[in-house]
Write an enzyme that holds these catalytic residues in place. Structure first.
Site, PDB file in Angstrom:
ATOM      1  N   ASP A  98       0.854  -1.180   0.000  1.00  0.00           N
ATOM      2  CA  ASP A  98       0.000   0.000   0.000  1.00  0.00           C
ATOM      3  C   ASP A  98       0.895   1.237   0.000  1.00  0.00           C
ATOM      4  OD1 ASP A  98      -2.589   1.417   0.445  1.00  0.00           O
ATOM      5  OD2 ASP A  98      -3.180  -0.545   1.219  1.00  0.00           O
ATOM      6  N   HIS A 329     -11.253  -3.755   2.679  1.00  0.00           N
ATOM      7  CA  HIS A 329     -11.278  -3.457   4.112  1.00  0.00           C
ATOM      8  C   HIS A 329     -12.129  -2.236   4.452  1.00  0.00           C
ATOM      9  CE1 HIS A 329      -8.430  -0.837   2.267  1.00  0.00           C
ATOM     10  NE2 HIS A 329      -8.333  -0.112   3.352  1.00  0.00           N
ATOM     11  N   ASP A 330     -12.645  -1.537   3.440  1.00  0.00           N
ATOM     12  CA  ASP A 330     -13.469  -0.346   3.680  1.00  0.00           C
ATOM     13  C   ASP A 330     -14.950  -0.610   3.413  1.00  0.00           C
ATOM     14  OD1 ASP A 330     -11.235   1.238   4.241  1.00  0.00           O
ATOM     15  OD2 ASP A 330     -10.966   1.795   2.125  1.00  0.00           O
TER      16      ASP A 330
HETATM   17  C1  NOJ Z   1      -8.505   4.629   1.836  1.00  0.00           C
HETATM   18  C2  NOJ Z   1      -8.176   3.450   2.675  1.00  0.00           C
HETATM   19  O1  NOJ Z   1      -8.564   2.284   2.010  1.00  0.00           O
HETATM   20  C3  NOJ Z   1      -8.883   3.643   3.986  1.00  0.00           C
HETATM   21  O2  NOJ Z   1      -8.860   2.501   4.797  1.00  0.00           O
HETATM   22  C4  NOJ Z   1      -8.245   4.828   4.664  1.00  0.00           C
HETATM   23  O3  NOJ Z   1      -8.967   5.135   5.843  1.00  0.00           O
HETATM   24  C5  NOJ Z   1      -8.231   6.060   3.774  1.00  0.00           C
HETATM   25  N1  NOJ Z   1      -7.900   5.781   2.414  1.00  0.00           N
HETATM   26  C6  NOJ Z   1      -7.260   7.072   4.296  1.00  0.00           C
HETATM   27  O4  NOJ Z   1      -5.943   6.616   4.117  1.00  0.00           O
END
Ligand code: NOJ
Length: 564
Positions: A98, A329-330
Site C-alpha cells: 500500500d 477493508h473499507d
Molecule cells: C482509503 C483506505 O482504504 C482507507 O482505509 C483509509 O482510511 C483512507 N484511504 C485514508 O488513508
C-alpha cells in the site's frame, strides 16, 4: 491489447491486523502471514496486496504512517518483511504494498518539524492556513466527519486533513515532498516488491485557493470533493511519479480513485500514456441510492449494478484496464451486501465470485471472502474500532440521533464488517489468536471457517480455487471482449465474452427465487461445455435452463464449425 502478468493474475488483499496473529498479542502480524502462505498458494492467488505494514500509531489502522522506512512493531520487523517477500518470490508469487502518500501521521517526523514554527524547513511539507477572521479557513467537511481543518496552538494556524486529524495532508505542490516520496518508493521497489496500491491517490492535488464549498447540508461542514478529487495538478504529479519511479520497474500499480469516471480511468490507465495499470472505480459500490451519503443508502438493484459494470467493461475495453472487486477493508462483506448470508450463504457467495471473476479485468479477493465471511452486528458501539464509524456515531449522537438507529446503519455499512479476524477454525477466536483479539471475531466462526472448508470439495473455498484455476487455463477469461445480454432482466446477470471463434457465457441468478434462462439468446452455438457451476447441473441441451436460487453457470460455446 497487450498481454501483461498483472492482467492474468488474481490479487488477494491481506489486512494484516486481522489475518493471523503469531505471538498471542491479539494483533495479526507478518509471521502470521508467512505461516499461511501455503494456504494462499493452495487457493491459487498469485499476487498479495498488503494493507499498510509501516510504522504507525494506528489512528486509522496503518493508513496513518509515522515512518515509511520501518515496519510497525506490532507486525514484526524488517527481517520478517524480507522473509515474507523472499518466501512469496520463491513460490512465484508477488507482493504489492500500500502506498499512502496523500497524508502521513501527525507523528511523522516531517509533521513534528512542520508544526514547530512557521519558518521550519518542513513547514511547507503540509498545508497550513491562517484562520478566516477567527474561523476555520473554509467550510470543507472531512471524510471522517467534522472539519478538514485542525487548529494548532503552537503557531496559531490550521492544517488540512481530509481524513482524521492525525492524518495531515502532504503538500504535493512542494517539489521536495514529491522527491522524498519518490525516493521512498524506490527504497521499496529496490527491495524487490512488485507494485503499489495507491491509497486515495486522486486527492493529492487540491485547489490551492481553498474556496468555500456550496452549502448542501444543514450542518456546519460541506462536502467539497470538487476541490480536491482529480485536482488541477493531479495528472502532472502522476506523470512525474511514472517518469521518475514506475517506468523503471516491471510492476503492477492500482490507484484508489473514488468518484473516477470511465473517461478519467482511460486517461489514467491507458497503455500509451496513462499513469497506472488499473484503478478501483467506486460506482458499483456506491450504487446505494440516497442523498445521505454512505451511511444512509442500503439498497441496490441489479439493473443499476449491471448498467454500471457494463459501462466500465465496454468503455475501458482496449483502452484501459479494470480492477474487479466487490469487497475490501473499507466495504461491508459482499455476501451480506449483494448476496444472501443466511439460507443461500454458500450458493450466493459462489455466484458473486463467478459473476465477478469472469468479467474483463484483474480480480481482487479480500481476505475471508473466499470462505464467505459475513458482516458482523455487534450489540454495543464499544465493540467497534473503526475511526470513521466512531466519529460518525459521536457526531450523530451529539446532533440528537437515536443510538439504535445508528447501530442499524453501522451493522450494514461499518468498515469493521470487513475487519473482524480471519476465521481459521472452530477454536477460540476462530484460531486467529491465542490472546484477546483487538476486535471481536464474528460469532459465526464455528460454522464459517477455513478448516471446515479446505477439504470439502463443495465449499466456497474450493469453488474459488476452481474459478481461479480456470483463469490460468482459458485466455478468453482474461482477454475476451464483453457483451451484456438480457439487459433488462431484473434477477439475472448474463453476459458473454468473445475471443476468436469462442464465446464464454456467464449466467448468474441474483435472486433467492427460481429463474428461467432461454438458450435462444445464444442459439447459434451448439457445443456447450460447462466450465463451472455452483449446483449440480443435470439437463444438457434443453431449450431453457431453470436456474435455482443464486445459481451461476459458465459455459464455453463453440460454433458448430469449430467443434474441438
Ligand atoms: C482509503 C483506505 O482504504 C482507507 O482505509 C483509509 O482510511 C483512507 N484511504 C485514508 O488513508
Amino acid at each position: 491489447m497487450q498481454k501483461k502478468w498483472w492482467k492474468e493474475s488474481v490479487v488477494y488483499q491481506i489486512y494484516p491486523r486481522s489475518f493471523k496473529d503469531s505471538n498471542g498479542d491479539g494483533i495479526g502480524d507478518i509471521q502470521g502471514i508467512i505461516s499461511k502462505i501455503d494456504y494462499l498458494q493452495k487457493l491459487g492467488v498469485d499476487v498479495i496486496w498488503l494493507s499498510p505494514v509501516y510504522q504507525s500509531p494506528n489512528d486509522d489502522n496503518g493508513y496513518d504512517i509515522s515512518d515509511y522506512y520501518n515496519i510497525m512493531e506490532e507486525f514484526g520487523t524488517m527481517g520478517d518483511f524480507d522473509a515474507l517477500l523472499g518466501e512469496l518470490h520463491n513460490r512465484g508469487m508477488r507482493l504489492v504494498m500500500d502506498l499512502v502518500v496523500n497524508h502521513t501521521s501527525d507523528e511523522h517526523k516531517w509533521f513534528i518539524e512542520s508544526r514547530r514554527s512557521k519558518d521550519n524547513p518542513y513547514r511547507d511539507y503540509y498545508i497550513w492556513r491562517p484562520g478566516n477572521n477567527g474561523a476555520r479557513p473554509n467550510n470543507w467537511e472531512s471524510v471522517f466527519s467534522g472539519s478538514v481543518w485542525e487548529f494548532d496552538e503552537q503557531t496559531g494556524e490550521y492544517y488540512l486533513h481530509l481524513y482524521s486529524k492525525k492524518q495531515p495532508d502532504l503538500n504535493w505542490e512542494n517539489p521536495q515532498v514529491r522527491n522524498d516520496i519518490f525516493n521512498m518508493m524506490h527504497f521499496w521497489l529496490e527491495k524487490g516488491i512488485d507494485g503499489f496500491r495507491m491509497d486515495t491517490i486522486t486527492t493529492i492535488s487540491k485547489v490551492t485557493s481553498f474556496p468555500d464549498a456550496p452549502i448542501v447540508k444543514e450542518n456546519q461542514y460541506q462536502p467539497a470533493t470538487q476541490f480536491y478529487l482529480n485536482g488541477p495538478r493531479l495528472e502532472q504529479f502522476l506523470g512525474e511519479m511514472k517518469e521518475k519511479v514506475f517506468s523503471q520497474y516491471d510492476i503492477m500499480t492500482v490507484g484508489e480513485t473514488p468518484g473516477a469516471t470511465p473517461e478519467e480511468a482511460i486517461r489514467y490507465t491507458n497503455e500509451e500514456n496513462g499513469f497506472m495499470d488499473m484503478l478501483f472505480q467506486w460506482e458499483h459500490i456506491e450504487a446505494d441510492p440516497g442523498t445521505g451519503g454512505k451511511w444512509a443508502g442500503d439498497s441496490w438493484n441489479l439493473l443499476d449494478f449491471k448498467r454500471v459494470m457494463t459501462k466500465w467493461q465496454k468503455q475501458l475495453e482496449g483502452k484501459g484496464w479494470n480492477s474487479l472487486y466487490l469487497s475490501n477493508h473499507d466495504q461491508p462483506r459482499q455476501v451480506s451486501r449483494f448476496g444472501n448470508d443466511t439460507e443461500y450463504h454458500a450458493e450466493s457467495a459462489k455466484m458473486l465470485a463467478t459473476c465477478l471473476h469472469m468479467l474483463q479485468g484483474t480480480p481482487f479477493v479480500y481476505q475471508g471472502e473466499e470462505i464467505g465471511m459475513t458482516n458482523v452486528a455487534y450489540e454495543s458501539i464499544n465493540e467497534y474500532r473503526d475511526i470513521e464509524t466512531l466519529n460518525m456515531y459521536k457526531e450523530s449522537i451529539a446532533a440528537g440521533k437515536d443510538p439504535n438507529e445508528l447501530l442499524v446503519m453501522i451493522h450494514k455499512k461499518s468498515r469493521d464488517n470487513a475487519r473482524t479476524p480471519m476465521q481459521w477454525d472452530e477454536s477460540a477466536h476462530g484460531g486467529f489468536t491465542s490472546g484477546i483479539p483487538w476486535i471481536q471475531v464474528n460469532p459465526n466462526y464455528k460454522e464459517i471457517n477455513v478448516k471446515k472448508q479446505i477439504d470439502d470439495p463443495n465449499s466456497v473455498f474450493n469453488y474459488y480455487r476452481n474459478l481461479i484455476q480456470l483463469r490460468t487455463k482459458y485466455s478468453i477469461i482474461v482477454y475476451g471482449s464483453y457483451e451484456l445480454i438480457l439487459d433488462d432482466h431484473e434477477q439475472i446477470y448474463a453476459y458473454t465474452r468473445k475471443q476468436e471463434d469462442k464465446t464464454l457465457l456467464v449466467i448468474a441468478n441474483f435472486a433467492a427465487s427460481i429463474q428461467e434462462f432461454r438458450w435462444d439468446k445464444v442459439n447459434h452455438f451448439s457445443v456447450k461445455e460447462l466450465l463451472i457451476s455452483n449446483y449440480e447441473v443435470e439437463e444438457k441441451l434443453a431449450p431453457a435452463i431453470t436456474l435455482k436460487p443464486y445459481e451461476a453457470r459458465v459455459y464455453l460455446l463453440h460454433e458448430e464449425t469449430s467443434r474441438l
